[in-house]
Design a protein around this motif. Structure first.
Motif, PDB file in Angstrom:
ATOM      1  N   GLY A   1     117.895  87.179  74.766  1.00  0.00           N
ATOM      2  CA  GLY A   1     118.302  88.584  74.857  1.00  0.00           C
ATOM      3  C   GLY A   1     118.879  88.898  76.231  1.00  0.00           C
ATOM      4  O   GLY A   1     119.912  89.559  76.362  1.00  0.00           O
ATOM      5  N   ALA A   2     118.211  88.399  77.271  1.00  0.00           N
ATOM      6  CA  ALA A   2     118.652  88.666  78.643  1.00  0.00           C
ATOM      7  C   ALA A   2     120.004  87.996  78.911  1.00  0.00           C
ATOM      8  O   ALA A   2     120.889  88.582  79.537  1.00  0.00           O
ATOM      9  CB  ALA A   2     117.597  88.156  79.633  1.00  0.00           C
TER      10      ALA A   2
ATOM     11  N   LEU B   1     122.354  87.252  76.747  1.00  0.00           N
ATOM     12  CA  LEU B   1     123.405  87.979  76.030  1.00  0.00           C
ATOM     13  C   LEU B   1     123.735  89.288  76.759  1.00  0.00           C
ATOM     14  O   LEU B   1     124.912  89.619  76.974  1.00  0.00           O
ATOM     15  CB  LEU B   1     122.960  88.273  74.593  1.00  0.00           C
ATOM     16  CG  LEU B   1     123.973  89.027  73.728  1.00  0.00           C
ATOM     17  CD1 LEU B   1     125.194  88.158  73.436  1.00  0.00           C
ATOM     18  CD2 LEU B   1     123.345  89.487  72.405  1.00  0.00           C
ATOM     19  N   ALA B   2     122.694  90.019  77.136  1.00  0.00           N
ATOM     20  CA  ALA B   2     122.920  91.322  77.781  1.00  0.00           C
ATOM     21  C   ALA B   2     123.690  91.158  79.089  1.00  0.00           C
ATOM     22  O   ALA B   2     124.616  91.924  79.382  1.00  0.00           O
ATOM     23  CB  ALA B   2     121.576  92.005  78.037  1.00  0.00           C
ATOM     24  N   LYS B   3     123.335  90.145  79.856  1.00  0.00           N
ATOM     25  CA  LYS B   3     124.009  89.915  81.136  1.00  0.00           C
ATOM     26  C   LYS B   3     125.478  89.561  80.900  1.00  0.00           C
ATOM     27  O   LYS B   3     126.379  90.145  81.530  1.00  0.00           O
ATOM     28  CB  LYS B   3     123.299  88.773  81.875  1.00  0.00           C
ATOM     29  CG  LYS B   3     123.898  88.416  83.224  1.00  0.00           C
ATOM     30  CD  LYS B   3     122.929  87.530  84.007  1.00  0.00           C
ATOM     31  CE  LYS B   3     123.516  87.100  85.348  1.00  0.00           C
ATOM     32  NZ  LYS B   3     124.566  86.065  85.190  1.00  0.00           N
ATOM     33  N   GLY B   4     125.713  88.660  79.960  1.00  0.00           N
ATOM     34  CA  GLY B   4     127.080  88.237  79.648  1.00  0.00           C
ATOM     35  C   GLY B   4     127.926  89.385  79.130  1.00  0.00           C
ATOM     36  O   GLY B   4     129.080  89.562  79.536  1.00  0.00           O
ATOM     37  N   VAL B   5     127.351  90.179  78.240  1.00  0.00           N
ATOM     38  CA  VAL B   5     128.087  91.302  77.662  1.00  0.00           C
ATOM     39  C   VAL B   5     128.377  92.339  78.748  1.00  0.00           C
ATOM     40  O   VAL B   5     129.474  92.906  78.807  1.00  0.00           O
ATOM     41  CB  VAL B   5     127.304  91.919  76.469  1.00  0.00           C
ATOM     42  CG1 VAL B   5     127.853  93.283  76.090  1.00  0.00           C
ATOM     43  CG2 VAL B   5     127.332  90.980  75.277  1.00  0.00           C
ATOM     44  N   GLY B   6     127.400  92.549  79.614  1.00  0.00           N
ATOM     45  CA  GLY B   6     127.582  93.492  80.727  1.00  0.00           C
ATOM     46  C   GLY B   6     128.761  93.091  81.595  1.00  0.00           C
ATOM     47  O   GLY B   6     129.620  93.924  81.933  1.00  0.00           O
TER      48      GLY B   6
ATOM     49  N   MET C   1     115.833  93.148  71.327  1.00  0.00           N
ATOM     50  CA  MET C   1     116.486  94.374  70.826  1.00  0.00           C
ATOM     51  C   MET C   1     117.469  94.848  71.886  1.00  0.00           C
ATOM     52  O   MET C   1     117.115  94.908  73.059  1.00  0.00           O
ATOM     53  CB  MET C   1     115.465  95.505  70.607  1.00  0.00           C
ATOM     54  CG  MET C   1     114.444  95.252  69.537  1.00  0.00           C
ATOM     55  SD  MET C   1     113.149  96.554  69.523  1.00  0.00           S
ATOM     56  CE  MET C   1     114.066  97.990  68.933  1.00  0.00           C
ATOM     57  N   PHE C   2     118.694  95.219  71.461  1.00  0.00           N
ATOM     58  CA  PHE C   2     119.649  95.689  72.460  1.00  0.00           C
ATOM     59  C   PHE C   2     120.569  96.758  71.897  1.00  0.00           C
ATOM     60  O   PHE C   2     120.723  96.891  70.679  1.00  0.00           O
ATOM     61  CB  PHE C   2     120.479  94.520  73.017  1.00  0.00           C
ATOM     62  CG  PHE C   2     121.341  93.840  71.982  1.00  0.00           C
ATOM     63  CD1 PHE C   2     120.863  92.745  71.273  1.00  0.00           C
ATOM     64  CD2 PHE C   2     122.625  94.299  71.704  1.00  0.00           C
ATOM     65  CE1 PHE C   2     121.649  92.117  70.307  1.00  0.00           C
ATOM     66  CE2 PHE C   2     123.426  93.671  70.743  1.00  0.00           C
ATOM     67  CZ  PHE C   2     122.927  92.579  70.045  1.00  0.00           C
TER      68      PHE C   2
ATOM     69  N   PHE D   1     119.988  92.891  67.171  1.00  0.00           N
ATOM     70  CA  PHE D   1     118.854  91.971  67.235  1.00  0.00           C
ATOM     71  C   PHE D   1     119.326  90.542  67.442  1.00  0.00           C
ATOM     72  O   PHE D   1     120.228  90.071  66.743  1.00  0.00           O
ATOM     73  CB  PHE D   1     118.052  92.014  65.932  1.00  0.00           C
ATOM     74  CG  PHE D   1     117.492  93.374  65.602  1.00  0.00           C
ATOM     75  CD1 PHE D   1     116.335  93.830  66.215  1.00  0.00           C
ATOM     76  CD2 PHE D   1     118.123  94.190  64.669  1.00  0.00           C
ATOM     77  CE1 PHE D   1     115.811  95.082  65.905  1.00  0.00           C
ATOM     78  CE2 PHE D   1     117.614  95.439  64.348  1.00  0.00           C
ATOM     79  CZ  PHE D   1     116.444  95.891  64.972  1.00  0.00           C
ATOM     80  N   VAL D   2     118.666  89.850  68.394  1.00  0.00           N
ATOM     81  CA  VAL D   2     118.859  88.413  68.540  1.00  0.00           C
ATOM     82  C   VAL D   2     117.740  87.738  67.747  1.00  0.00           C
ATOM     83  O   VAL D   2     116.620  88.252  67.695  1.00  0.00           O
ATOM     84  CB  VAL D   2     118.786  88.006  70.029  1.00  0.00           C
ATOM     85  CG1 VAL D   2     118.917  86.497  70.188  1.00  0.00           C
ATOM     86  CG2 VAL D   2     119.885  88.708  70.827  1.00  0.00           C
TER      87      VAL D   2
END
Ligand SMILES: *Cc1c(COP(=O)(O)O)cnc(C)c1O
Length: 425
Positions: free
Chosen positions: A330-331, A333-338, A354-355, A401-402
């Motif tokens: 999750g982290a 993905l969130a970092k990459g998407v950010g 969850m994101f 959801f991942v």
């Protein structure tokens, strides 16, 4: 991307099924376009009838935490089916399921299985009213608890997407018993309790809001609810239909260390089959039929196929390291998407797997701030990702959801797709 077969199916479906779908958000009305009709899914991938394959972050709206068609789950369902699909009598499986749930979620002394999350919250409310002898319920604007009459007031998600937050068909008298508070706003809850002392049966809350996008509870919010309800003699109901076994094996209550009186579960505990459950303190659950005066029943409750799928899922989730893996994915993905979306005003939220990304400059803490999102920009984002083979929920106000089936490569492909789509926003 070719969607010819899906389009033809939609034309046909619309003649018999309202909007062609059996649950409103599936119709894509807010994002436009024709929803892909799904043929099959495997792991983190979902394939439509035209042969397009997508990396899936909808996860059937939460249940598929192990990805689709997990071999162990499929095998268990097949074996169970050969022993018969429903008996309408108690089974050893239900005892095992209860043992797993009660051990995982410390606030649940007792539990009863039902067939959907809606049934779980509906039954929990009736029980709360029967147990306390009070009629009023407090819910939060933007929280969704299934399509229960008393709870379809300011209910986020589907209603929020379509701009009809209150459903027709709900008697005025019943809606009056539902009091609305502001998520993350303890003062609004205190105000309701001081206006209606001794009249409120329960406060029901998603401990992490997951149906107006994803909004974490502010520090002290859940603790405050615990305190206020305890002082007044009202029950605190955690609707963990999404968060149960998602943000940790003990759900959000384990993660945040809160002891609610009752808990509703669903989604993951059914392993992709129709399941819900509600439970809580023994002295409350004793009021349920046939022990007590609050009636509740179900022909297919504790269904052997559904319980098998859920039980197998929970036993896999119990293995060491699963939630750490989900957290890490999750982290990542969130970092990459950010980084991929840098420059676009967005509020990125994540808890574990969850994101949600809100297209707004305003920090999102409740329904009103979630509504500041640019839903047209979201619709472009959504369509762009879909044609890149990335499948997210067709609404700004849903959670992604991942699953344990997503690979690093899936996440990298997603991040690259976001970077390309971001340029066209
Ligand atoms: C999905 C959901 C429900 C309803 O569950 P169904 O199985 O769709 O009836 C209830 N509460 C929350 C928080 C949910 O996300």
């Amino acid at each position: 991307m070719k969607l010819d077969t899906s389009i033809a199916l939609m034309e046909k479906a619309k003649k018999m099924i309202p909007a062609g779908v059996n649950s409103p958000v599936r119709a894509y009305l807010s994002v436009g376009g024709n929803p892909p009709f799904i043929k099959e899914a495997q792991g983190a991938k979902i394939t439509d009838v035209d042969g397009n394959t997508y990396i899936d972050y909808v996860a059937s709206w939460g249940p598929m935490i192990l990805g689709h068609a997990h071999p162990k789950v499929v095998e268990a369902i097949k074996a169970a089916a050969e022993r018969g699909t429903s008996y309408g009598a108690p089974t050893p499986l239900e005892v095992e399921m209860a043992e797993e749930i009660v051990a995982a979620v410390p606030s649940m002394d007792w539990v009863r299985m039902v067939s959907s999350g809606t049934e779980a919250t509906m039954s929990a409310l009736r029980l709360a009213r029967g147990f306390t002898g009070r009629t009023k319920i407090v819910k939060f604007e933007g929280c969704y608890h299934g399509h229960v009459d008393s709870l379809l007031v300011k209910a986020g998600s589907g209603g929020m997407t379509f701009g009809t937050p209150d459903s027709a068909g709900i008697p005025e008298g019943l809606a009056r018993e539902t009091l609305i508070a502001t998520y993350n706003g303890l003062a609004s809850v205190e105000a309701l309790f001081s206006r209606h002392p001794g009249e409120i049966a329960a406060v029901i809350v998603e401990p992490i809001a997951g149906n107006m996008g994803m909004i974490p509870p502010r520090e002290g919010f859940l603790e405050g609810l615990r305190e206020i309800t305890r002082k007044d003699g009202a029950l605190l109901i955690f609707d963990e239909v999404i968060t149960g076994f998602r943000v940790g094996f003990s759900g959000a209550q384990g993660r945040f260390g809160i002891d609610p009186d009752m808990t509703c579960l669903g989604k993951i505990i059914g392993g992709g089959l129709p399941v819900g459950a509600f439970g809580g303190k023994a002295e409350i659950m004793e009021a349920i039929a046939p022990l007590g005066p609050v009636y509740q029943a179900g022909t297919l409750s504790g269904n052997p196929l559904a319980v098998t799928a859920g039980l197998t899922t929970l036993r896999i989730l119990k293995k060491e390291g699963i939630y750490e893996q989900l957290e890490e994915m999750g982290a990542y993905l969130a970092k990459g998407v950010g980084e991929a979306g840098a420059g676009i005003p967005v509020q990125s939220h994540r808890i574990g797997s969850m994101f949600c990304n809100f297209f707004t400059e305003t920090p999102v803490v409740d329904y009103a701030t979630a509504k500041t999102s640019d839903t047209e920009r979201f619709a472009r984002f959504f369509s762009g990702l879909l044609s890149e083979g990335i499948y997210i929920a067709p609404s700004q106000f849903e959670t992604g959801f991942v699953s344990t089936a997503h690979t690093r490569e899936d996440l990298d492909r997603t991040i690259e797709a976001v970077a390309r789509v971001a340029k066209s926003l």
